[in-house]
Structure formats: C-alpha cells, structure tokens
Design an enzyme around this catalytic site. Structure first.
Site, PDB file in Angstrom:
ATOM      1  N   SER A  21      29.552  36.584  51.373  1.00 54.54           N
ATOM      2  CA  SER A  21      28.614  35.498  51.040  1.00 54.54           C
ATOM      3  C   SER A  21      29.365  34.255  50.545  1.00 54.54           C
ATOM      4  O   SER A  21      28.949  33.128  50.832  1.00 54.54           O
ATOM      5  CB  SER A  21      27.572  35.956  50.021  1.00 54.54           C
ATOM      6  OG  SER A  21      28.136  36.080  48.742  1.00 54.54           O
ATOM      7  N   LEU A  97      48.007  41.315  46.810  1.00 54.57           N
ATOM      8  CA  LEU A  97      49.072  40.682  47.609  1.00 54.57           C
ATOM      9  C   LEU A  97      50.408  40.867  46.890  1.00 54.57           C
ATOM     10  O   LEU A  97      50.462  40.882  45.655  1.00 54.57           O
ATOM     11  CB  LEU A  97      48.755  39.193  47.786  1.00 54.57           C
ATOM     12  CG  LEU A  97      47.459  38.900  48.563  1.00 54.57           C
ATOM     13  CD1 LEU A  97      47.030  37.444  48.378  1.00 54.57           C
ATOM     14  CD2 LEU A  97      47.620  39.228  50.045  1.00 54.57           C
ATOM     15  N   ASN A 111      41.217  32.618  43.704  1.00 55.58           N
ATOM     16  CA  ASN A 111      40.340  33.787  43.754  1.00 55.58           C
ATOM     17  C   ASN A 111      39.090  33.481  42.949  1.00 55.58           C
ATOM     18  O   ASN A 111      39.127  32.676  42.014  1.00 55.58           O
ATOM     19  CB  ASN A 111      41.051  35.009  43.152  1.00 55.58           C
ATOM     20  CG  ASN A 111      40.179  36.263  43.206  1.00 55.58           C
ATOM     21  OD1 ASN A 111      39.483  36.497  44.195  1.00 55.58           O
ATOM     22  ND2 ASN A 111      40.200  37.061  42.143  1.00 55.58           N
ATOM     23  N   HIS A 113      36.216  35.377  40.589  1.00 56.62           N
ATOM     24  CA  HIS A 113      35.985  36.639  39.878  1.00 56.62           C
ATOM     25  C   HIS A 113      34.666  36.536  39.104  1.00 56.62           C
ATOM     26  O   HIS A 113      34.415  35.526  38.449  1.00 56.62           O
ATOM     27  CB  HIS A 113      37.149  36.910  38.915  1.00 56.62           C
ATOM     28  CG  HIS A 113      37.016  38.216  38.217  1.00 56.62           C
ATOM     29  ND1 HIS A 113      37.286  39.420  38.842  1.00 56.62           N
ATOM     30  CD2 HIS A 113      36.614  38.526  36.965  1.00 56.62           C
ATOM     31  CE1 HIS A 113      37.046  40.406  37.991  1.00 56.62           C
ATOM     32  NE2 HIS A 113      36.640  39.892  36.840  1.00 56.62           N
ATOM     33  N   GLU A 178      28.482  31.373  41.713  1.00 52.33           N
ATOM     34  CA  GLU A 178      29.760  31.472  42.448  1.00 52.33           C
ATOM     35  C   GLU A 178      29.750  30.529  43.642  1.00 52.33           C
ATOM     36  O   GLU A 178      30.731  29.856  43.943  1.00 52.33           O
ATOM     37  CB  GLU A 178      29.986  32.904  42.952  1.00 52.33           C
ATOM     38  CG  GLU A 178      30.274  33.907  41.870  1.00 52.33           C
ATOM     39  CD  GLU A 178      30.628  35.283  42.443  1.00 52.33           C
ATOM     40  OE1 GLU A 178      31.209  35.377  43.533  1.00 52.33           O
ATOM     41  OE2 GLU A 178      30.295  36.289  41.782  1.00 52.33           O
TER      42      GLU A 178
HETATM   43  C1  GRF Z   1      31.921  38.263  44.431  1.00 53.90           C
HETATM   44  O1  GRF Z   1      31.095  38.630  43.371  1.00 53.90           O
HETATM   45  C2  GRF Z   1      33.257  37.808  43.923  1.00 53.90           C
HETATM   46  O2  GRF Z   1      33.196  37.183  42.684  1.00 53.90           O
HETATM   47  C3  GRF Z   1      34.033  39.098  43.813  1.00 53.90           C
HETATM   48  O3  GRF Z   1      33.606  39.858  44.899  1.00 53.90           O
HETATM   49  C4  GRF Z   1      32.292  39.466  45.297  1.00 53.90           C
HETATM   50  C5  GRF Z   1      32.379  39.121  46.744  1.00 53.90           C
HETATM   51  O4  GRF Z   1      31.129  38.829  47.292  1.00 53.90           O
HETATM   52  N1  GRF Z   1      35.451  38.871  43.774  1.00 53.90           N
HETATM   53  P1  GRF Z   1      31.000  38.213  48.745  1.00 53.90           P
HETATM   54  O5  GRF Z   1      31.775  39.128  49.684  1.00 53.90           O
HETATM   55  O6  GRF Z   1      31.602  36.844  48.711  1.00 53.90           O
HETATM   56  O7  GRF Z   1      29.547  38.194  49.031  1.00 53.90           O
END
Ligand code: GRF
Length: 193
Positions: A21, A97, A111, A113, A178
């Site tokens: 997503s 990595l 990244n 998180h 996010e």
């Molecule tokens: C997200 O919650 C991100 O913060 C974490 O993994 C999840 C990935 O979700 N690292 P998506 O694959 O981007 O929907």
C-alpha cells in the site's frame, strides 16, 4: 533519469515483501506531473507479494530476488545502477540488507516503520504499544543503517491511541498517516540532495 514537463525526476526504487500500500501511494504521488520523483523499479524478495501486481498495472520494471543468496546483492546493485536509481524506499520489506550494500547507498535508503521510533523497533508494534497502554503511537520515516530501525529520523507523525483500539484498528489509522508521511519525507530528502 526520466524527464517530464521539462524537469528531471529522481529515480526511486521501492523494495517490498507484501501488500504494497505504501508502494501504491508512492506511485500515485510520483504520477502527479509536478512530482520530483519517479518510481522506476520495484524490488521484492517475495514472488507472491501482492504489491508486485502494481508493476504490471503501472508499467514499472520489477525485480524478484532471492535475498537468502548472499551474492544476490551484486545483481541488485547492477539493476539499481542500470536504472539510475538515486534513492531506495523500503516499504514493508522484510529482509535485512548487508552492511556492504547499505554503505554503497549510504544516506540514500529510507524505511517506514509503524511506531514512534526509537520506541518499538521490530515487529508487532501495534500489539506491543496497546499492551503497554501507551497513549500515542505513530509512524516514522528514517534512514537505514546497519542496525534495525535505528537510522536517523527524517519525519515522524503521532497518532493517538483510542481506548477501543485493537492492533488492527490502530494499524489502519497509522497506515493513513504513513501514506501522507512517506512522500513528504522522500521530497524532503530529494530537496536536500
Ligand atoms: C507498513 O505498516 C510499514 O510501516 C511497515 O510495513 C507495513 C507495510 O505495508 N514497515 P504496505 O506493504 O506498504 O501496505
């Protein structure tokens, strides 16, 4: 480098392992004519990752690699150079990595998180914050270094935890943030290049 509307866009690779997503959202932002970046490559360790479907839909190159094979990073570096990738965004990428790889892309790997780092590094953040009766959680975009979820923070967004929250409900409210935070953080890094 892709040239659109008379200006050059920064080529970005997104690494995923699952749903995608955040990848989808970055692609949508990139497809805005005024965007400073283009998503030029999708990398995954998982051939079944749902997010890989976006490669076909949006005509983006994809590379599926077996990250258990140590020598794979060589071909990854080759693909990144070949596609003139300047920044890597990890988005739900579940592999670590190597130090060597990170040093080659030093300061260019981001990244996202789902917690307010440095609190709650690692997995299952939402159930841990609820169990610990925290009042706030959120999400963080940070640089990747050789320690898990420990690189310099680029941007963070706080989200209030509600009494009725379950890990699932909290996770979906944080995911909305996010999707706002990642493009913002990426643009911030691009502006500083
Ligand atoms: C997200 O919650 C991100 O913060 C974490 O993994 C999840 C990935 O979700 N690292 P998506 O694959 O981007 O929907």
């Amino acid at each position: 480098m892709i040239k659109l509307n008379g200006f050059k866009k920064i080529n970005v690779a997104v690494f995923i392992s699952g749903r995608g997503s955040n990848l989808k959202n970055l692609i949508k932002t990139a497809n805005n004519p005024n965007s400073k970046f283009a998503i030029s490559l999708i990398v995954s360790n998982n051939s079944k990752a749902l997010g890989l479907k976006l490669a076909k839909k949006f005509k983006i190159k994809k590379k599926i690699l077996n990250f258990n094979n140590k020598s794979i990073e060589k071909s990854l570096l080759f693909a990144l150079t070949e596609n003139n990738i300047k920044i890597i965004c990890l988005a739900g990428f579940m592999k670590i990595l190597s130090k060597n790889f990170i040093s080659k892309f030093n300061g260019k790997i981001l990244n996202i998180h789902p917690s307010l780092l440095p609190k709650y590094k690692g997995l299952n953040t939402h159930s841990r914050v609820i169990r610990n009766k925290e009042r706030f959680s959120g999400c963080t975009v940070h640089f990747v270094n050789s320690k898990l979820d420990s690189g310099k923070i680029v941007l963070q967004k706080k989200v209030k935890i509600l009494k009725r929250d379950t890990p699932r409900s909290l996770s979906s409210r944080i995911l909305i943030q996010e999707h706002i935070l990642y493009p913002k953080a990426l643009n911030k890094i691009i502006d500083s290049l």
